[in-house]
Write an enzyme that holds these catalytic residues in place. Sequence first.
Site, PDB file in Angstrom:
ATOM      1  N   THR A   1      -0.170  -5.140   2.637  1.00  0.00           N
ATOM      2  CA  THR A   1       1.283  -4.941   2.669  1.00  0.00           C
ATOM      3  C   THR A   1       1.950  -6.302   2.782  1.00  0.00           C
ATOM      4  O   THR A   1       1.815  -6.975   3.808  1.00  0.00           O
ATOM      5  CB  THR A   1       1.710  -4.074   3.861  1.00  0.00           C
ATOM      6  OG1 THR A   1       0.993  -2.840   3.807  1.00  0.00           O
ATOM      7  CG2 THR A   1       3.205  -3.794   3.810  1.00  0.00           C
TER       8      THR A   1
ATOM      9  N   LYS B   1       6.490   0.322  -0.368  1.00  0.00           N
ATOM     10  CA  LYS B   1       5.689   0.360   0.866  1.00  0.00           C
ATOM     11  C   LYS B   1       6.541  -0.044   2.076  1.00  0.00           C
ATOM     12  O   LYS B   1       6.454   0.564   3.150  1.00  0.00           O
ATOM     13  CB  LYS B   1       4.489  -0.578   0.710  1.00  0.00           C
ATOM     14  CG  LYS B   1       3.672  -0.804   1.948  1.00  0.00           C
ATOM     15  CD  LYS B   1       3.023   0.467   2.455  1.00  0.00           C
ATOM     16  CE  LYS B   1       2.334   0.232   3.797  1.00  0.00           C
ATOM     17  NZ  LYS B   1       2.039   1.488   4.470  1.00  0.00           N
TER      18      LYS B   1
ATOM     19  N   LYS C   1       5.444  -6.737  11.534  1.00  0.00           N
ATOM     20  CA  LYS C   1       5.546  -7.551  10.307  1.00  0.00           C
ATOM     21  C   LYS C   1       6.248  -6.754   9.201  1.00  0.00           C
ATOM     22  O   LYS C   1       7.133  -7.253   8.503  1.00  0.00           O
ATOM     23  CB  LYS C   1       4.122  -7.970   9.889  1.00  0.00           C
ATOM     24  CG  LYS C   1       3.957  -8.660   8.568  1.00  0.00           C
ATOM     25  CD  LYS C   1       3.292  -7.839   7.465  1.00  0.00           C
ATOM     26  CE  LYS C   1       2.058  -7.069   7.754  1.00  0.00           C
ATOM     27  NZ  LYS C   1       1.553  -6.238   6.673  1.00  0.00           N
TER      28      LYS C   1
HETATM   29  P1  NAP Z   1      -6.742  -5.847  10.385  1.00  0.00           P
HETATM   30  O1  NAP Z   1      -7.715  -4.855  10.913  1.00  0.00           O
HETATM   31  O2  NAP Z   1      -5.962  -6.692  11.325  1.00  0.00           O
HETATM   32  O3  NAP Z   1      -7.520  -6.790   9.340  1.00  0.00           O
HETATM   33  C1  NAP Z   1      -6.904  -7.919   8.782  1.00  0.00           C
HETATM   34  C2  NAP Z   1      -7.811  -8.581   7.770  1.00  0.00           C
HETATM   35  O4  NAP Z   1      -7.163  -9.772   7.263  1.00  0.00           O
HETATM   36  C3  NAP Z   1      -9.152  -9.044   8.370  1.00  0.00           C
HETATM   37  O5  NAP Z   1     -10.135  -8.933   7.370  1.00  0.00           O
HETATM   38  C4  NAP Z   1      -8.853 -10.511   8.699  1.00  0.00           C
HETATM   39  O6  NAP Z   1     -10.004 -11.322   8.776  1.00  0.00           O
HETATM   40  C5  NAP Z   1      -8.019 -10.897   7.493  1.00  0.00           C
HETATM   41  N1  NAP Z   1      -7.227 -12.105   7.720  1.00  0.00           N
HETATM   42  C6  NAP Z   1      -6.225 -12.280   8.611  1.00  0.00           C
HETATM   43  N2  NAP Z   1      -5.708 -13.527   8.495  1.00  0.00           N
HETATM   44  C7  NAP Z   1      -6.398 -14.141   7.522  1.00  0.00           C
HETATM   45  C8  NAP Z   1      -6.340 -15.419   6.927  1.00  0.00           C
HETATM   46  N3  NAP Z   1      -5.427 -16.321   7.317  1.00  0.00           N
HETATM   47  N4  NAP Z   1      -7.190 -15.714   5.918  1.00  0.00           N
HETATM   48  C9  NAP Z   1      -8.098 -14.799   5.502  1.00  0.00           C
HETATM   49  N5  NAP Z   1      -8.228 -13.570   6.026  1.00  0.00           N
HETATM   50  C10 NAP Z   1      -7.376 -13.231   7.017  1.00  0.00           C
HETATM   51  O7  NAP Z   1      -5.646  -5.144   9.471  1.00  0.00           O
HETATM   52  P2  NAP Z   1      -5.658  -3.749   8.685  1.00  0.00           P
HETATM   53  O8  NAP Z   1      -5.092  -2.685   9.568  1.00  0.00           O
HETATM   54  O9  NAP Z   1      -6.959  -3.536   7.992  1.00  0.00           O
HETATM   55  O10 NAP Z   1      -4.483  -4.048   7.610  1.00  0.00           O
HETATM   56  C11 NAP Z   1      -4.707  -4.829   6.438  1.00  0.00           C
HETATM   57  C12 NAP Z   1      -3.446  -4.742   5.590  1.00  0.00           C
HETATM   58  O11 NAP Z   1      -3.199  -3.380   5.239  1.00  0.00           O
HETATM   59  C13 NAP Z   1      -2.169  -5.229   6.286  1.00  0.00           C
HETATM   60  O12 NAP Z   1      -1.335  -5.834   5.322  1.00  0.00           O
HETATM   61  C14 NAP Z   1      -1.547  -3.952   6.805  1.00  0.00           C
HETATM   62  O13 NAP Z   1      -0.143  -4.076   6.972  1.00  0.00           O
HETATM   63  C15 NAP Z   1      -1.913  -3.006   5.677  1.00  0.00           C
HETATM   64  N6  NAP Z   1      -2.001  -1.592   6.058  1.00  0.00           N
HETATM   65  C16 NAP Z   1      -2.612  -1.217   7.211  1.00  0.00           C
HETATM   66  C17 NAP Z   1      -2.676   0.131   7.521  1.00  0.00           C
HETATM   67  C18 NAP Z   1      -3.315   0.624   8.795  1.00  0.00           C
HETATM   68  O14 NAP Z   1      -3.013   1.771   9.170  1.00  0.00           O
HETATM   69  N7  NAP Z   1      -4.160  -0.113   9.472  1.00  0.00           N
HETATM   70  C19 NAP Z   1      -2.121   1.092   6.650  1.00  0.00           C
HETATM   71  C20 NAP Z   1      -1.536   0.674   5.454  1.00  0.00           C
HETATM   72  C21 NAP Z   1      -1.469  -0.680   5.174  1.00  0.00           C
HETATM   73  P3  NAP Z   1     -10.794 -11.535  10.185  1.00  0.00           P
HETATM   74  O15 NAP Z   1     -11.682 -10.340  10.316  1.00  0.00           O
HETATM   75  O16 NAP Z   1     -11.513 -12.804  10.011  1.00  0.00           O
HETATM   76  O17 NAP Z   1      -9.739 -11.597  11.262  1.00  0.00           O
END
Ligand code: NAP
Length: 278
Positions: free
Chosen positions: A84, A159, A227
């Site tokens: 997102t 989104k 965010k």
């Molecule tokens: P998350 O569990 O916090 O995972 C974040 C991912 O991004 C991890 O793989 C992390 O790597 C990586 N990352 C963070 N900073 C980075 C950087 N500077 N360089 C490279 N990799 C980096 O988040 P998530 O919930 O899976 O969400 C991922 C995306 O999907 C976000 O944009 C979120 O808004 C969106 N989203 C989430 C949901 C939900 O319900 N969770 C639903 C829809 C959309 P590390 O493991 O090394 O930290």
Amino acid sequence: MEIGFLGLGIMGKAMSMNLLKHGFKVTVWNRTLSKCDELVEHGASIAETPSAVINKCRFTIGMLSDPVAALSVSEGKGYIDMSTVDAETSSKISEAITSKGGVFLESPVSGSKKPAEDGQLVILAAGDKALYEEIIPAFDVLGKKSFYLGHVGNGAKMKLVVNMIMGSMMNAFSEGLELAGKSELDPSTLLDVLSLGAIANPMFAGKGPAMLQSNYSPAFPLKHQQKDMRLALALGDENSVSMPIAAASNEAFKKARGMGLGDLDFSAVFEAVKSRKH
Ligand code: NAP
């Protein structure tokens, strides 16, 4: 079909696991490499850099936390960003990719950890139409429905609108639970009443009982919801749309981050609501 996958957080891990289970060959990369181990046990290959994934695979999906992370790994070939981000970041990623001869599709998703595990996401795609058609077999595994919304930016905006509504609803819900409790009503009876009326929804039903137990095990981390509120408010600025409810909700999420709740589920905003001096 071989697919590269960058970012194995809550969402990326569930999504790449689903692709593996449905017979796709998957090559994974994550900044913290140890998070790849479980995927490798289920048959994924591992790559040490994002560019190694992109060199190997015709299609690469990114599922990263925020605009900075999404921009830092994008390059080349058929790149599908499912993170997102805001429309401007998505356009920058698109330019970076197309200038190197690649093709780009933004495809953020609606749906959280459980829908990701169950292949029930709603995919909001925009960008290269031919790439969209080629990647449909993977989208069919990841989601229950995908929309093609036209040019780059439209998926990102859709989104953000959805998550702006969701964040505002979570705040109204939290205030309602607090109001019920402080008015000497049983908040769990409020959940039953809500479940039978016109504003019944899976979010209230799914999160409500856990919130009453102060259980905020993260499905959608609060820092990411904040965010998304910030990015949605910026979209409102751009289009001169006044959004006082979203702005107040953003403040509550910021307060919750300040209380150290950013890594918990976004429903932990309830703690920020409860901490207000009445
Ligand atoms: P998350 O569990 O916090 O995972 C974040 C991912 O991004 C991890 O793989 C992390 O790597 C990586 N990352 C963070 N900073 C980075 C950087 N500077 N360089 C490279 N990799 C980096 O988040 P998530 O919930 O899976 O969400 C991922 C995306 O999907 C976000 O944009 C979120 O808004 C969106 N989203 C989430 C949901 C939900 O319900 N969770 C639903 C829809 C959309 P590390 O493991 O090394 O930290």
